[in-house]
Design an enzyme around this catalytic site. Structure first.
Site, PDB file in Angstrom:
ATOM      1  N   ASN A  50       0.852  -1.193   0.000  1.00 40.05           N
ATOM      2  CA  ASN A  50       0.000   0.000   0.000  1.00 40.05           C
ATOM      3  C   ASN A  50       0.885   1.239   0.000  1.00 40.05           C
ATOM      4  O   ASN A  50       1.993   1.224   0.532  1.00 40.05           O
ATOM      5  CB  ASN A  50      -0.888   0.024   1.254  1.00 40.05           C
ATOM      6  N   HIS A  56       0.837   5.172   1.280  1.00 43.42           N
ATOM      7  CA  HIS A  56       0.090   6.006   2.226  1.00 43.42           C
ATOM      8  C   HIS A  56       0.764   7.379   2.331  1.00 43.42           C
ATOM      9  O   HIS A  56       1.979   7.455   2.573  1.00 43.42           O
ATOM     10  CB  HIS A  56       0.034   5.342   3.601  1.00 43.42           C
TER      11      HIS A  56
HETATM   12  C1  GRF Z   1      -2.642   8.951  -2.835  1.00 45.62           C
HETATM   13  O1  GRF Z   1      -2.314  10.102  -2.112  1.00 45.62           O
HETATM   14  C2  GRF Z   1      -2.244   7.718  -2.076  1.00 45.62           C
HETATM   15  O2  GRF Z   1      -1.084   7.870  -1.343  1.00 45.62           O
HETATM   16  C3  GRF Z   1      -3.426   7.535  -1.162  1.00 45.62           C
HETATM   17  O3  GRF Z   1      -4.552   7.895  -1.922  1.00 45.62           O
HETATM   18  C4  GRF Z   1      -4.150   8.785  -2.951  1.00 45.62           C
HETATM   19  C5  GRF Z   1      -4.535   8.151  -4.247  1.00 45.62           C
HETATM   20  O4  GRF Z   1      -4.276   8.982  -5.342  1.00 45.62           O
HETATM   21  N1  GRF Z   1      -3.466   6.205  -0.634  1.00 45.62           N
HETATM   22  P1  GRF Z   1      -4.371   8.409  -6.819  1.00 45.62           P
HETATM   23  O5  GRF Z   1      -5.759   7.792  -6.970  1.00 45.62           O
HETATM   24  O6  GRF Z   1      -3.297   7.378  -6.984  1.00 45.62           O
HETATM   25  O7  GRF Z   1      -4.182   9.584  -7.697  1.00 45.62           O
END
Ligand code: GRF
Length: 215
Positions: free
Chosen positions: A108, A110
């Site tokens: 994941n 984050h």
């Molecule tokens: C990102 O900031 C990621 O770190 C978090 O959710 C957001 C997703 O953005 N888990 P995207 O859909 O990849 O543009």
């Protein structure tokens, strides 16, 4: 060895795009076997289709329980021969059937320097706390929300005048470098989870790698 990735999304899909781009550029020896969203309106589904990838939308409301939903996700990923699951803005707690099916094979991204700021609104919370440094983490997924072992991070400064949007944008630039690198390390067998311990090049990792450490 080339890995078959399953990417799980809920929204915009910019991290998915960074993975697509890294594969296209030959920086990442992998293929995306399927992109699955839990939301039909996720813009990331369009990106995936434009890239010619297989997509699937599985909605929780079509299943009678969380476990049934997670089992369906696991089944779909298995059917596509996926060997690494990448959560990329997948806004849902992953349950047991899926975790067991992809034990030690789920990552994941984050947007915080874990263990700080698990959960949502990380940028707002970092600003409210007066942090001078913020960033992004990649971790193995465990039952605990954003609580699995972290092995790669990138930091950004918090600048005077920042709001959640400017800070998020600065972090996002790093996200797009970080996820392809983390997947590459996994694909190359450089990083793996052994029990609760992350092994990097065969040795226990005592602190997360930083993006500056290089590949
Ligand atoms: C990102 O900031 C990621 O770190 C978090 O959710 C957001 C997703 O953005 N888990 P995207 O859909 O990849 O543009």
């Amino acid at each position: 060895m080339s890995r078959r990735l399953g990417v799980l999304i809920s929204g915009r899909g910019s991290n998915l795009q960074s993975i697509i781009d890294a594969i296209r550029l030959g920086e990442l020896l992998a293929s995306i076997a399927v992109v699955i969203s839990n939301r039909p309106e996720a813009a990331g589904l369009l990106r995936a289709q434009e890239a010619g990838l297989d997509t699937l939308c599985l909605r929780q409301k079509d299943y009678e329980s969380r476990d049934a939903y997670d089992a369906a996700l696991a089944g779909a990923l298995r059917a596509k021969g996926v060997d690494l699951v990448c959560l990329a803005g997948f806004m849902r707690l992953v349950g047991k059937p899926l975790l067991e099916a992809f034990h030690n094979r789920m990552l994941n991204i984050h947007p915080s320097l874990l263990p700080k700021y698990r959960g949502v609104h990380t940028h707002e919370r970092a600003l409210a706390a007066g942090e001078t440094e913020h960033g992004v983490s990649i971790h193995f997924v465990t039952p605990e929300l954003d609580g699995g072992p972290v092995f790669l991070q990138a930091t950004v400064p918090v600048l005077p005048g920042d709001d959640a949007d400017t800070l998020a944008a600065r972090v996002l630039v790093e996200e797009h470098k970080l996820y392809p690198l983390a997947i590459r390390w996994f694909a190359e067998g450089r990083v793996r989870l052994d029990g609760d311990t992350v092994l990097f090049d065969g040795a226990p990792l005592t602190a997360p790698k930083r993006l500056d450490d290089g590949a």
